[in-house]
Structure formats: structure tokens, C-alpha cells
Design an enzyme around this catalytic site. Structure first.
Site, PDB file in Angstrom:
ATOM      1  CG  HIS A  18      -1.977  -1.140   1.080  1.00 33.67           C
ATOM      2  ND1 HIS A  18      -2.614  -1.699   2.164  1.00 33.67           N
ATOM      3  CD2 HIS A  18      -2.468  -1.816  -0.006  1.00 33.67           C
ATOM      4  CE1 HIS A  18      -3.444  -2.651   1.758  1.00 33.67           C
ATOM      5  NE2 HIS A  18      -3.361  -2.748   0.445  1.00 33.67           N
ATOM      6  CG  HIS A  41      -6.366 -10.803  -7.202  1.00 31.35           C
ATOM      7  ND1 HIS A  41      -5.571 -10.350  -8.225  1.00 31.35           N
ATOM      8  CD2 HIS A  41      -6.568 -12.114  -7.433  1.00 31.35           C
ATOM      9  CE1 HIS A  41      -5.310 -11.362  -9.046  1.00 31.35           C
ATOM     10  NE2 HIS A  41      -5.901 -12.442  -8.587  1.00 31.35           N
ATOM     11  CB  SER A  91      -5.563  -2.298  -2.774  1.00 31.72           C
ATOM     12  OG  SER A  91      -6.329  -3.472  -2.952  1.00 31.72           O
ATOM     13  CD  GLU A 109     -12.543 -10.908  -3.637  1.00 29.31           C
ATOM     14  OE1 GLU A 109     -11.468 -10.304  -3.608  1.00 29.31           O
ATOM     15  OE2 GLU A 109     -12.646 -12.129  -3.392  1.00 29.31           O
ATOM     16  CG  ASP A 155      -2.858  -8.149  -3.314  1.00 25.00           C
ATOM     17  OD1 ASP A 155      -1.905  -8.898  -3.025  1.00 25.00           O
ATOM     18  OD2 ASP A 155      -3.492  -7.487  -2.472  1.00 25.00           O
TER      19      ASP A 155
HETATM   20  C1  LIG Z   1      -4.575 -10.569  -0.844  1.00 28.03           C
HETATM   21  S1  LIG Z   1      -6.314 -10.450  -0.974  1.00 28.03           S
HETATM   22  C2  LIG Z   1      -6.580  -8.882  -1.673  1.00 28.03           C
HETATM   23  C3  LIG Z   1      -6.239  -7.713  -0.798  1.00 28.03           C
HETATM   24  C4  LIG Z   1      -6.488  -6.365  -1.418  1.00 28.03           C
HETATM   25  N1  LIG Z   1      -5.905  -6.267  -2.754  1.00 28.03           N
HETATM   26  C5  LIG Z   1      -5.898  -5.275  -0.554  1.00 28.03           C
HETATM   27  O1  LIG Z   1      -4.716  -4.950  -0.707  1.00 28.03           O
HETATM   28  O2  LIG Z   1      -6.635  -4.722   0.271  1.00 28.03           O
HETATM   29  C6  LIG Z   1      -6.655 -11.512  -2.347  1.00 28.03           C
HETATM   30  C7  LIG Z   1      -8.112 -11.527  -2.749  1.00 28.03           C
HETATM   31  O3  LIG Z   1      -8.221 -12.205  -4.009  1.00 28.03           O
HETATM   32  C8  LIG Z   1      -9.432 -12.950  -4.021  1.00 28.03           C
HETATM   33  N2  LIG Z   1      -9.262 -13.979  -5.084  1.00 28.03           N
HETATM   34  C9  LIG Z   1      -8.709 -15.199  -5.005  1.00 28.03           C
HETATM   35  N3  LIG Z   1      -8.651 -15.779  -6.221  1.00 28.03           N
HETATM   36  C10 LIG Z   1      -9.167 -14.874  -7.101  1.00 28.03           C
HETATM   37  C11 LIG Z   1      -9.352 -14.866  -8.521  1.00 28.03           C
HETATM   38  N4  LIG Z   1      -8.986 -15.917  -9.286  1.00 28.03           N
HETATM   39  N5  LIG Z   1      -9.901 -13.773  -9.081  1.00 28.03           N
HETATM   40  C12 LIG Z   1     -10.264 -12.717  -8.330  1.00 28.03           C
HETATM   41  N6  LIG Z   1     -10.123 -12.658  -6.985  1.00 28.03           N
HETATM   42  C13 LIG Z   1      -9.565 -13.723  -6.375  1.00 28.03           C
HETATM   43  C14 LIG Z   1      -9.561 -13.474  -2.610  1.00 28.03           C
HETATM   44  O4  LIG Z   1     -10.914 -13.785  -2.312  1.00 28.03           O
HETATM   45  C15 LIG Z   1      -9.027 -12.281  -1.794  1.00 28.03           C
HETATM   46  O5  LIG Z   1     -10.080 -11.438  -1.389  1.00 28.03           O
END
Ligand SMILES: C[S@@+](CC[C@H](N)C(=O)[O-])C[C@H]1O[C@@H](n2cnc3c(N)ncnc32)[C@H](O)[C@@H]1O
Length: 268
Positions: A18, A41, A91, A109, A155
């Protein structure tokens, strides 16, 4: 799909991701022309560090918890934003706070519950479009909002053993579809073999700046020993900013005399 970011929000990986994200979006804001941010993500948008999940791991205490008091200058913008938004912005919240009226934010998401929370949080902001889908199904999503400049953030949770390969392929596809966009991918540092493989897979993409923080030597594959953010089409002098941010994070977050930073700029 077991991963829930609420357990990890505000940890050292979030601080690195971040703080660098703020620097990248601030670079986009230097020109008046509209930009788009795509957060593929996205998670749920923001997190409650007083909630049960965060309390169970306490990870934020050795992350954002160590930065809030008198942050070093390189982290001042990030920490001020976190203070303004409340503990703890994800994010999407960080990107939204830095958006101007002419800019756009696309949030994707896959997890239905996380998506529902995200959609409720984003409700009513006409600059935001939402998508509940697979980040790896990029067709029609990139470039976001039909704009020519912006940032695409990857992410993923790295739950599956092929996630490094999948995300590397997705970055190449995104660069083909949106060659003028910055791309950023966060990665965990447990041990170095998968990190080196990811770096190798991304060689060939232009203006790369790879910034990683190791809290301790990256030898134990069972622990999150650090993390990194690799940026493609990095803005002018971002490498200098990234170095200052890494050094400031290392000063506050390092866990071991073997801690260190890795900064590599490359252009093939
Ligand atoms: C590390 S977290 C994201 C954190 C966020 N980017 C932040 O910094 O606040 C990863 C997220 O990706 C989602 N996720 C997992 N596989 C995914 C996919 N194939 N496509 C989209 N989202 C996915 C998960 O449910 C989770 O909420």
C-alpha cells in the site's frame, strides 16, 4: 478459495504494497488527463482491526501498528492516508481516496461474500465499476474504462502452487491488451525459488522495478519472511521513491539482523 484478507490486513505485506501503491497513484495524479485503476483481487475494500479475524492473528501489530507513530518521511503520505481512512483501508479504499472526479476505479473480486461487502462499500460512487469474477479472465476488463493510462494491480492469495505461473501469464496478457498501463504484482517472500521464477517469467516486460523487503533471511518456506511488489511501466524516478520506502519500512519492521531490501530495475 479459503483465503480471507481480514486475518492479514495491515500486516507487513500490506504496508509494503500500500505504501508503494500510494506512490504509483500519486505519479498518475501528476497529469490532469483521466486515469483508471483496476484492482483485480480487491478483497472487501476495508478491514476492521478490532474485529475477530484481525485479533486472532494480531499480524497488524507488527505491520501498520509500528508505523503509526511519527512515520519516517518516505511513509508520511501512506500513513496520513491510513489515519484519514481509518484502520485499515484495503487497496480499493486507498485507490478510491486518491481518485479525482475524472478518474475511474474497476474493482474485481471472486469470492461472493467478499464481493458483497465490497459492493456495499462502493455503492453510489459513480467512478467505480464492480465485477465479481476471475481475475484471470481478463478479456473485456483490460484496459479498464477504455482509458489509455492507469494502473492494474494483481494481488492474488498464492493459495495454489501454480499461482506464480498464472499471475505471470496474466501480466503478459494485460501488457499486450494495455501496453501503456502500469502493472503491479504483489508476491510473498517465503523462500527464494518461486520469487526468482516469477522475476524470470516477467523479464521482457518494459521499465520493471522490483521492490522487496525481507524481514529476516528468506530461507524458511513455512513463514512469510517478506514480500515484494514488481511494477511494469514504472513511472519516472519511482525506483528512487521505492528505495526510500523500503529503507523506511526496514527500519521499523525488520525482525532480524539478516533483514534486507531488494531493489532491481530492469528494461529489456
Ligand atoms: C490478498 S487479498 C486482496 C487484498 C487487497 N488487494 C488489498 O490490498 O486490500 C486476495 C483476494 O483475491 C481474491 N481472489 C482469489 N482468487 C481470485 C481470482 N482468481 N480472481 C479474483 N479474486 C480472487 C480473494 O478472495 C481475496 O479477497
Amino acid at each position: 478459495m479459503n483465503y480471507r484478507h481480514a486475518f492479514h490486513a495491515g500486516n507487513h505485506g500490506d504496508c509494503l504494497k500500500h505504501a508503494l501503491l500510494v506512490a504509483l497513484i500519486e505519479a498518475l495524479r501528476r497529469k490532469d488527463a483521466p486515469f483508471a485503476v483496476a484492482d483485480l483481487h480487491a478483497g472487501r475494500g476495508r478491514y476492521d482491526l478490532a474485529g475477530e479475524e484481525a485479533a486472532r492473528t494480531g499480524e497488524w501489530r507488527s505491520g501498520i501498528g509500528r508505523l503509526l507513530g511519527d512515520p519516517p518521511p518516505a511513509l508520511a503520505d501512506y500513513v496520513a492516508l491510513v489515519r484519514r481512512l481509518g484502520l485499515y483501508p484495503g487497496s480499493p479504499a486507498i485507490a478510491r481516496a486518491l481518485l479525482r472526479p475524472q478518474d475511474r476505479l474497476m474493482l474485481n473480486e471472486k469470492h461472493p461474500e467478499e464481493y458483497a461487502a465490497l459492493a456495499a462499500w462502493a455503492d453510489g460512487d459513480r467512478r467505480i465499476t464492480l465485477r465479481c469474477g476471475d481475475a484471470y479472465a481478463l478479456r473485456g476488463v483490460v484496459p479498464p474504462a477504455g482509458l489509455r493510462r492507469g494502473l492494474i494491480l494483481f494481488d492474488p492469495p498464492y493459495e495454489s502452487p501454480d499461482e506464480h505461473d498464472r499471475v505471470a501469464a496474466a501480466l503478459h496478457a494485460a501488457h499486450r491488451a494495455a501496453p501503456t498501463f502500469m502493472l503491479a504484482v504483489w508476491y510473498p517472500v517465503k523462500h527464494l525459488a518461486p520469487v526468482r521464477a516469477l522475476r524470470d517469467a516477467l523479464r521482457g516486460l518494459p521499465k520493471r522495478v522490483d521492490a522487496a523487503l525481507h524481514l529476516r533471511p528468506p530461507f524458511d518456506p513455512a513463514r512469510l519472511n517478506g514480500s515484494g511488489l514488481l511494477v511494469v511501466n514504472a513511472p519516472w524516478r519511482y525506483d528512487e521513491q521505492a528505495r526510500a520506502i523500503l529503507e523506511a519500512l526496514a527500519l521499523r519492521l525488520a525482525e532480524d539482523p539478516g533483514a534486507g531490501i531488494h531493489l532491481e530495475a530492469g528494461h529489456d
